[in-house]
Design an enzyme around this catalytic site. Sequence first.
Site, short mmCIF file in Angstrom:
data_model
loop_
_atom_site.label_atom_id
_atom_site.label_comp_id
_atom_site.label_asym_id
_atom_site.label_seq_id
_atom_site.Cartn_x
_atom_site.Cartn_y
_atom_site.Cartn_z
N TYR A 61 -5.67 -6.77 44.00
CA TYR A 61 -6.58 -5.68 44.41
C TYR A 61 -8.01 -5.96 43.99
O TYR A 61 -8.70 -5.08 43.47
CB TYR A 61 -6.10 -4.35 43.82
CG TYR A 61 -4.71 -3.97 44.27
CD1 TYR A 61 -4.52 -3.43 45.54
CD2 TYR A 61 -3.61 -4.19 43.46
CE1 TYR A 61 -3.25 -3.11 45.98
CE2 TYR A 61 -2.33 -3.86 43.90
CZ TYR A 61 -2.16 -3.33 45.16
OH TYR A 61 -0.90 -3.00 45.58
N TYR A 102 5.34 5.16 43.76
CA TYR A 102 4.96 3.77 44.00
C TYR A 102 6.23 2.93 43.97
O TYR A 102 7.01 3.02 43.02
CB TYR A 102 3.98 3.26 42.95
CG TYR A 102 3.70 1.77 43.12
CD1 TYR A 102 2.77 1.33 44.06
CD2 TYR A 102 4.41 0.82 42.40
CE1 TYR A 102 2.55 -0.02 44.26
CE2 TYR A 102 4.19 -0.54 42.59
CZ TYR A 102 3.26 -0.95 43.53
OH TYR A 102 3.06 -2.30 43.72
N ASP A 118 14.53 3.93 41.49
CA ASP A 118 13.70 2.75 41.23
C ASP A 118 13.26 2.82 39.77
O ASP A 118 12.31 3.52 39.43
CB ASP A 118 12.50 2.76 42.19
CG ASP A 118 11.52 1.62 41.92
OD1 ASP A 118 11.66 0.93 40.89
OD2 ASP A 118 10.60 1.44 42.74
N LYS A 170 10.47 -5.69 36.17
CA LYS A 170 9.46 -5.71 35.11
C LYS A 170 10.00 -6.17 33.75
O LYS A 170 9.99 -7.36 33.47
CB LYS A 170 8.77 -4.36 35.02
CG LYS A 170 7.84 -4.14 36.23
CD LYS A 170 6.79 -3.08 35.99
CE LYS A 170 5.68 -3.17 37.02
NZ LYS A 170 5.86 -2.33 38.20
#
Length: 437
Positions: free
Chosen positions: A30, A158, A260, A287
């Site tokens: 980003y 997200y 998630d 992660k």
Amino acid sequence: MSTGHPVAEVAVRGPLETLAFDREHLWHPYTSMTEPTPVRLVTGADGCELTLGDGTRVVDGMSSWWAAIHGYGHPALDRAVVDQVGRFSHVMFGGLTHAPAVELGRRLVELTPDALERVFLADSGSVSVEVAMKMVVQYQRGVGRPERTRMLTVLGGYHGDTFDCMSVTDPVGGMHTMWAGLLPEQVFGPQPPRHDAGDAEVAAWAAAFRAVAERHAPELAGIIVEPLLQGAGGMHPYPAACLEVFREVADEHGLVLVFDEIATGFGRTGHLFVSELVTPDILCLGKALTGGYVSLAAVVTTDAVARGISGSESGVVMHGPTFMGNPLACAVASASIDLLLAGEWRRDVARINAALTGGLAPLRRRPGVRDVRTIGAVGVVQLDHPVDVVAATDAALGAGVWLRPFRDLIYTMPPYVIGDAELDRLVHGITAAVASQ
Ligand SMILES: *Cc1c(COP(=O)(O)O)cnc(C)c1O
């Protein structure tokens, strides 16, 4: 020693030259390629500290995007990778298997709720979400409901950066208008209320969520949410009572419930997995799975989901990445899980929570601060305007802390092994970052 090999030359280049090449040629997440914000050179990482190009050492408040729960250079994790390199680094998973994958599978089946027992190993969090969503649709086809193809989720979520993941990410945060016509159109219910919401507020949210589910039920295949804490969508913790509502709505309408837990898994919220509170049909992990060493994710499903998929036209999950079940990643993941379970993560997460809750509370009174909240080993300061990331980063680094704010949020998710003095420094770094705004 001169090997004459070009790699040796790269190693002796100075930091300025390295940064200059980076600036010209490497995309960062980003970040504009033509007008990039500054990046810092990391030359080392051990414990909870990063060593920067100028030799300064800073406490990592981000755990490298929430993954490095044991800090850096942990001997047990280093050894797991080195030992596996000595055997073999990778073999294809089609038609072959190996002990590292089986050992990791054993641990995941054992650790996650009893009903979750079938493991798909994927390369990254986003890929695991893609796989989970394919599984949901294939399951519905397998049980004779091919018209059910859409996902129900909530605003503020997200789920990753690939197209299907973006389709269930918050429409504003995920910039859906920019991708109009390219993203599958999913169904969004209201965002769950704040974690400290009262019963009436939770009940009002539940009624609104149920109404959306009812309206769309004939076309819905599944529900996907981040349980208990919405992460990159806005660091929004919400009441556990909402999890029951997701489960009830899924059962009522024959939907597959996907949690998630790529961000929340492995203790971050104070639960080893939030799925211990309410069991989903599919669980995505990523992660912290490898302790932040290398990319790996897992999709763990119930037997019913696996059987449903087996009844679909192909009979198999239509996914099989090149590096599926990578042995190095699996070996370090098992070592990371063993380390977590052998250690004092519960005590550490509670200790971090107490330090962040107490340390950040005074910031609530600062002008420009809208909210301060914590959950588990997560501390969040929300401003009433977008963060000036360059100013905040500089201020934090000046206080010896690495932070990466986004949108209106200055936050931390430190490694669980962070010491009390480092926690102090972290709180000062966040305070300095807030003061810079
Ligand atoms: C980070 C994250 C992802 C994406 O994982 P990647 O490994 O970056 O692809 C998906 N869902 C949640 C909740 C995440 O926090």
